[in-house]
Design a protein around this motif. Structure first.
Motif, mmCIF file in Angstrom:
data_model
loop_
_atom_site.group_PDB
_atom_site.id
_atom_site.type_symbol
_atom_site.label_atom_id
_atom_site.label_comp_id
_atom_site.label_asym_id
_atom_site.label_seq_id
_atom_site.Cartn_x
_atom_site.Cartn_y
_atom_site.Cartn_z
ATOM 1 N N HIS A 41 48.332 -37.610 -45.152
ATOM 2 C CA HIS A 41 49.164 -36.509 -45.632
ATOM 3 C C HIS A 41 50.108 -36.007 -44.538
ATOM 4 O O HIS A 41 49.687 -35.799 -43.402
ATOM 5 N N TRP A 42 51.395 -35.779 -44.908
ATOM 6 C CA TRP A 42 52.398 -35.240 -43.988
ATOM 7 C C TRP A 42 53.168 -34.129 -44.680
ATOM 8 O O TRP A 42 53.423 -34.187 -45.883
ATOM 9 N N VAL A 43 53.568 -33.134 -43.916
ATOM 10 C CA VAL A 43 54.398 -32.038 -44.410
ATOM 11 C C VAL A 43 55.756 -32.160 -43.730
ATOM 12 O O VAL A 43 55.833 -32.174 -42.497
ATOM 13 N N TYR A 44 56.804 -32.275 -44.532
ATOM 14 C CA TYR A 44 58.150 -32.324 -43.975
ATOM 15 C C TYR A 44 58.500 -30.929 -43.460
ATOM 16 O O TYR A 44 58.314 -29.939 -44.156
ATOM 17 N N TYR A 63 60.805 -27.593 -49.899
ATOM 18 C CA TYR A 63 59.423 -27.917 -49.555
ATOM 19 C C TYR A 63 59.236 -29.410 -49.826
ATOM 20 O O TYR A 63 59.770 -29.933 -50.813
ATOM 21 N N VAL A 65 56.057 -32.595 -49.218
ATOM 22 C CA VAL A 65 54.871 -33.224 -48.638
ATOM 23 C C VAL A 65 54.865 -34.667 -49.120
ATOM 24 O O VAL A 65 55.394 -34.979 -50.186
ATOM 25 N N GLU A 81 55.430 -38.650 -52.983
ATOM 26 C CA GLU A 81 56.206 -37.506 -52.495
ATOM 27 C C GLU A 81 56.160 -36.373 -53.515
ATOM 28 O O GLU A 81 56.285 -36.605 -54.710
ATOM 29 N N SER A 142 58.131 -34.284 -39.346
ATOM 30 C CA SER A 142 57.061 -33.949 -40.276
ATOM 31 C C SER A 142 55.801 -33.801 -39.439
ATOM 32 O O SER A 142 55.734 -34.289 -38.312
ATOM 33 N N THR A 145 50.286 -30.607 -40.587
ATOM 34 C CA THR A 145 50.152 -29.284 -41.203
ATOM 35 C C THR A 145 51.534 -28.641 -41.259
ATOM 36 O O THR A 145 52.466 -29.084 -40.583
ATOM 37 N N ALA A 146 51.646 -27.576 -42.030
ATOM 38 C CA ALA A 146 52.932 -26.881 -42.166
ATOM 39 C C ALA A 146 53.282 -26.045 -40.948
ATOM 40 O O ALA A 146 54.422 -25.625 -40.790
ATOM 41 N N SER A 174 60.899 -24.472 -42.903
ATOM 42 C CA SER A 174 59.991 -23.550 -42.248
ATOM 43 C C SER A 174 60.769 -22.640 -41.315
ATOM 44 O O SER A 174 61.850 -22.986 -40.870
#
Length: 177
Positions: A41-44, A63, A65, A81, A142, A145-146, A174
């Motif tokens: 899992h990755w958060v852009y 947003y 992920v 995605e 990315s 975590t956020a 962010s």
């Protein structure tokens, strides 16, 4: 003689204004540990580009992920995605990441469109990609975590400066970058 003296006196000033040392902007050379590091899992977090159409795309991304999972081919990853573009939520699980071992590049393929990138050496919880399309500087980050740590944010900023960008150029999902 006066010209030589001026040159000698100006040299320290010129050296002091050289660009930031860009030893951090080093691509990863793929090995057997590279692909397992990418899985999951990755958060852009953010991106920056000089390519106007890409900048416009980044501006509507609120947003995102994504998850990389193994494919049935060793040179490919499946990508799922989930993103919000302005007020529209989009889920895609039809794209692939092709892995080119000979030149350590990744290509995101979706339908007829593709984009190529180099993975930059960084913290293992970061995915900093230098995109290679059209010889236009583009960089994205990315993370697992956020929330980025101060060190992770500084690492990304160092990469930005190496490509000639400033923090004001960054388009972020962010407040942290």
């Amino acid at each position: 003689m006066l010209g030589s003296l001026t040159l000698l006196l100006a040299l320290p000033l010129a050296l002091a204004t050289e660009p930031t040392n860009c030893t951090q902007l080093v691509p990863v050379t793929f090995d057997n540990a590279t692909v397992p590091r990418l899985l999951g899992h990755w958060v852009y977090i953010a991106g920056v580009s000089r390519y106007r159409p890409h900048v416009e795309e980044l501006k509507v991304l609120r947003y995102a992920v994504f998850t990389f999972s193994p494919s049935s081919h060793e040179d490919e990853l499946n990508v799922t995605e989930i993103m919000r573009l302005n007020e529209t939520c989009v889920t895609r699980n039809t794209s692939k990441i092709q892995i080119f071992w000979h030149n350590s590049t990744l290509a995101h393929v979706e339908g007829q469109a593709s984009s190529t990138a180099k993975l930059m050496q960084s913290n293992t919880d970061l995915l900093i990609l230098k995109h290679l399309n059209d010889n236009v500087p583009t960089l994205s980050i990315s993370a697992r975590t956020a929330n980025l740590t101060k060190e992770q944010t500084e690492e990304f900023k160092a990469h930005l400066h190496c490509l000639g960008f400033t923090e004001e150029d960054v388009i972020s999902t962010s407040e942290e970058v």
